[in-house]
Design a protein around this motif. Sequence first.
Motif, PDB file in Angstrom:
ATOM      1  N   PHE A   1       9.255   0.990  -7.681  1.00 35.14           N
ATOM      2  CA  PHE A   1      10.047   1.753  -8.645  1.00 35.14           C
ATOM      3  C   PHE A   1       9.300   2.035  -9.952  1.00 35.14           C
ATOM      4  N   ASP A   2       8.010   2.302  -9.839  1.00 33.72           N
ATOM      5  CA  ASP A   2       7.224   2.635 -11.029  1.00 33.72           C
ATOM      6  C   ASP A   2       6.953   4.133 -11.145  1.00 33.72           C
ATOM      7  N   GLY A   3       7.531   4.907 -10.228  1.00 39.91           N
ATOM      8  CA  GLY A   3       7.345   6.346 -10.277  1.00 39.91           C
ATOM      9  C   GLY A   3       6.171   6.856  -9.471  1.00 39.91           C
ATOM     10  N   TYR A   4       5.426   5.946  -8.821  1.00 34.73           N
ATOM     11  CA  TYR A   4       4.279   6.340  -8.005  1.00 34.73           C
ATOM     12  C   TYR A   4       4.542   6.005  -6.535  1.00 34.73           C
ATOM     13  N   LYS A   5       4.105   6.887  -5.663  1.00 33.63           N
ATOM     14  CA  LYS A   5       4.289   6.675  -4.231  1.00 33.63           C
ATOM     15  C   LYS A   5       3.301   5.617  -3.719  1.00 33.63           C
ATOM     16  N   ASP A   6       3.817   4.716  -2.904  1.00 35.03           N
ATOM     17  CA  ASP A   6       3.013   3.663  -2.280  1.00 35.03           C
ATOM     18  C   ASP A   6       2.835   3.984  -0.802  1.00 35.03           C
ATOM     19  N   PHE A   7       1.852   3.356  -0.192  1.00 34.08           N
ATOM     20  CA  PHE A   7       1.558   3.605   1.221  1.00 34.08           C
ATOM     21  C   PHE A   7       2.208   2.528   2.078  1.00 34.08           C
ATOM     22  N   THR A   8       2.803   2.938   3.202  1.00 34.96           N
ATOM     23  CA  THR A   8       3.402   1.981   4.127  1.00 34.96           C
ATOM     24  C   THR A   8       3.082   2.381   5.559  1.00 34.96           C
ATOM     25  N   ILE A   9       2.970   1.393   6.421  1.00 38.55           N
ATOM     26  CA  ILE A   9       2.714   1.648   7.840  1.00 38.55           C
ATOM     27  C   ILE A   9       3.252   0.457   8.637  1.00 38.55           C
ATOM     28  N   TYR A  10       3.771   0.736   9.819  1.00 35.59           N
ATOM     29  CA  TYR A  10       4.370  -0.321  10.638  1.00 35.59           C
ATOM     30  C   TYR A  10       3.374  -0.794  11.683  1.00 35.59           C
ATOM     31  N   GLU A  11       3.045  -2.078  11.625  1.00 36.92           N
ATOM     32  CA  GLU A  11       2.127  -2.696  12.575  1.00 36.92           C
ATOM     33  C   GLU A  11       2.938  -3.441  13.634  1.00 36.92           C
ATOM     34  N   TYR A  12       2.825  -2.991  14.880  1.00 30.71           N
ATOM     35  CA  TYR A  12       3.554  -3.629  15.970  1.00 30.71           C
ATOM     36  C   TYR A  12       2.855  -4.918  16.404  1.00 30.71           C
ATOM     37  N   GLY A  13       3.621  -6.000  16.451  1.00 28.84           N
ATOM     38  CA  GLY A  13       3.134  -7.242  17.021  1.00 28.84           C
ATOM     39  C   GLY A  13       3.575  -7.365  18.466  1.00 28.84           C
ATOM     40  N   SER A  14       3.476  -8.562  19.012  1.00 28.81           N
ATOM     41  CA  SER A  14       3.905  -8.782  20.393  1.00 28.81           C
ATOM     42  C   SER A  14       5.424  -8.711  20.532  1.00 28.81           C
ATOM     43  N   MET A  15       6.129  -8.849  19.395  1.00 29.64           N
ATOM     44  CA  MET A  15       7.589  -8.778  19.362  1.00 29.64           C
ATOM     45  C   MET A  15       7.989  -8.403  17.939  1.00 29.64           C
ATOM     46  N   PRO A  16       9.250  -7.996  17.708  1.00 29.24           N
ATOM     47  CA  PRO A  16       9.658  -7.629  16.345  1.00 29.24           C
ATOM     48  C   PRO A  16       9.407  -8.726  15.314  1.00 29.24           C
ATOM     49  N   MET A  17       9.555  -9.973  15.730  1.00 31.45           N
ATOM     50  CA  MET A  17       9.370 -11.091  14.807  1.00 31.45           C
ATOM     51  C   MET A  17       7.944 -11.161  14.270  1.00 31.45           C
ATOM     52  N   THR A  18       6.966 -10.723  15.063  1.00 30.37           N
ATOM     53  CA  THR A  18       5.566 -10.804  14.645  1.00 30.37           C
ATOM     54  C   THR A  18       5.034  -9.448  14.175  1.00 30.37           C
ATOM     55  N   SER A  19       5.911  -8.450  14.073  1.00 22.78           N
ATOM     56  CA  SER A  19       5.511  -7.149  13.554  1.00 22.78           C
ATOM     57  C   SER A  19       5.614  -7.154  12.030  1.00 22.78           C
TER      58      SER A  19
ATOM     59  N   LEU B   1      -0.488  14.077  -5.032  1.00 30.63           N
ATOM     60  CA  LEU B   1       0.090  12.749  -4.818  1.00 30.63           C
ATOM     61  C   LEU B   1      -0.197  11.895  -6.039  1.00 30.63           C
ATOM     62  N   ASN B   2       0.843  11.349  -6.634  1.00 32.32           N
ATOM     63  CA  ASN B   2       0.696  10.480  -7.810  1.00 32.32           C
ATOM     64  C   ASN B   2      -0.142  11.132  -8.910  1.00 32.32           C
ATOM     65  N   LYS B   3       0.120  12.420  -9.132  1.00 37.61           N
ATOM     66  CA  LYS B   3      -0.532  13.218 -10.178  1.00 37.61           C
ATOM     67  C   LYS B   3      -2.023  13.435  -9.903  1.00 37.61           C
ATOM     68  N   LEU B   4      -2.428  13.194  -8.644  1.00 34.03           N
ATOM     69  CA  LEU B   4      -3.810  13.419  -8.241  1.00 34.03           C
ATOM     70  C   LEU B   4      -3.842  14.451  -7.119  1.00 34.03           C
ATOM     71  N   LEU B   5      -4.859  15.293  -7.139  1.00 37.24           N
ATOM     72  CA  LEU B   5      -5.076  16.201  -6.021  1.00 37.24           C
ATOM     73  C   LEU B   5      -5.890  15.436  -4.981  1.00 37.24           C
ATOM     74  N   CYS B   6      -5.308  15.256  -3.793  1.00 33.88           N
ATOM     75  CA  CYS B   6      -5.899  14.390  -2.769  1.00 33.88           C
ATOM     76  C   CYS B   6      -6.107  15.162  -1.466  1.00 33.88           C
ATOM     77  N   TYR B   7      -6.840  14.536  -0.563  1.00 38.14           N
ATOM     78  CA  TYR B   7      -6.923  15.068   0.803  1.00 38.14           C
ATOM     79  C   TYR B   7      -7.193  13.918   1.768  1.00 38.14           C
ATOM     80  N   TRP B   8      -6.728  14.099   3.001  1.00 38.29           N
ATOM     81  CA  TRP B   8      -6.920  13.120   4.070  1.00 38.29           C
ATOM     82  C   TRP B   8      -8.140  13.478   4.914  1.00 38.29           C
ATOM     83  N   GLU B   9      -8.806  12.446   5.398  1.00 38.84           N
ATOM     84  CA  GLU B   9      -9.769  12.585   6.483  1.00 38.84           C
ATOM     85  C   GLU B   9      -9.427  11.526   7.524  1.00 38.84           C
ATOM     86  N   HIS B  10      -9.083  11.961   8.725  1.00 42.87           N
ATOM     87  CA  HIS B  10      -8.719  11.040   9.799  1.00 42.87           C
ATOM     88  C   HIS B  10      -9.726  11.170  10.939  1.00 42.87           C
TER      89      HIS B  10
END
Length: 235
Positions: free
Chosen positions: A125-143, A57-66
């Motif tokens: 658009f710099d060629g590197y992957k960014d992290f994204t995640i969807y946080e649910y609020g009480s309604m779509p407007m607050t998510s 990932l992004n020219k780095l060897l990575c690993y996840w721990e969850h």
Amino acid sequence: MKKLTYIFIILLTASCKNALHNNFHAEKIVLTDTVATEELPEYKADTLSKISNPFLLNKLLCYWEHFFVIYHYGGLEITMKLYDYKSKKLLLKYEYQPKYEEDYDYKSVAYFDSINKRHFDDFNFDGYKDFTIYEYGSMPMTSATVIMLFNNEAKTFEHSELSAPVIEEIDSVNKILTTHEWDMENAYYKKYHFNKNGKINFIENYTYPNDTAIVHYKKIINDKIVEQRTETIKE
């Protein structure tokens, strides 16, 4: 004789008052003891850790721990940690409580493949992957669609101003990211224009008041408004 009768009435009244007082006091003590001995409900949970195979990932060897906290009554909490495989440096940490547990099937052998497909994209658009995640609020407007940009110099993911309820468009050809949010009065669109290094050249803000046919426009460079106008929307 009348005096004796009055004295008898007074003594009887006093005796009744003392009896009522003593009974009330005793009931109060019993009630207090009952409340003190009530047991609070016990919420049980299991814990689980999963470690991914190394991946590039992004020219780095990575690993996840969850790390998972799985509640018996329903509910799931995940602590996501992304490491550099060679240096063991922490690149990203995110604590998350998914609204839909089936989206994070920790029992699946393809769990981490799903994570990588779901949570990485190039938003500036710099060629590197960014992290994204969807946080649910009480309604779509607050998510919020949270975006953490990859800083190639620091080799870490950092929170950014790009987060918004909706990512409307990712235009990789013209390097424009469009986001959308709203409240009870207006709808807001932002267009972030990036250079080839992933830095913001300028931002275009469009505000659409509800139940009107106008739009308020602002162009911003380095946090300064350099252009603004109000236009009528053509049908």
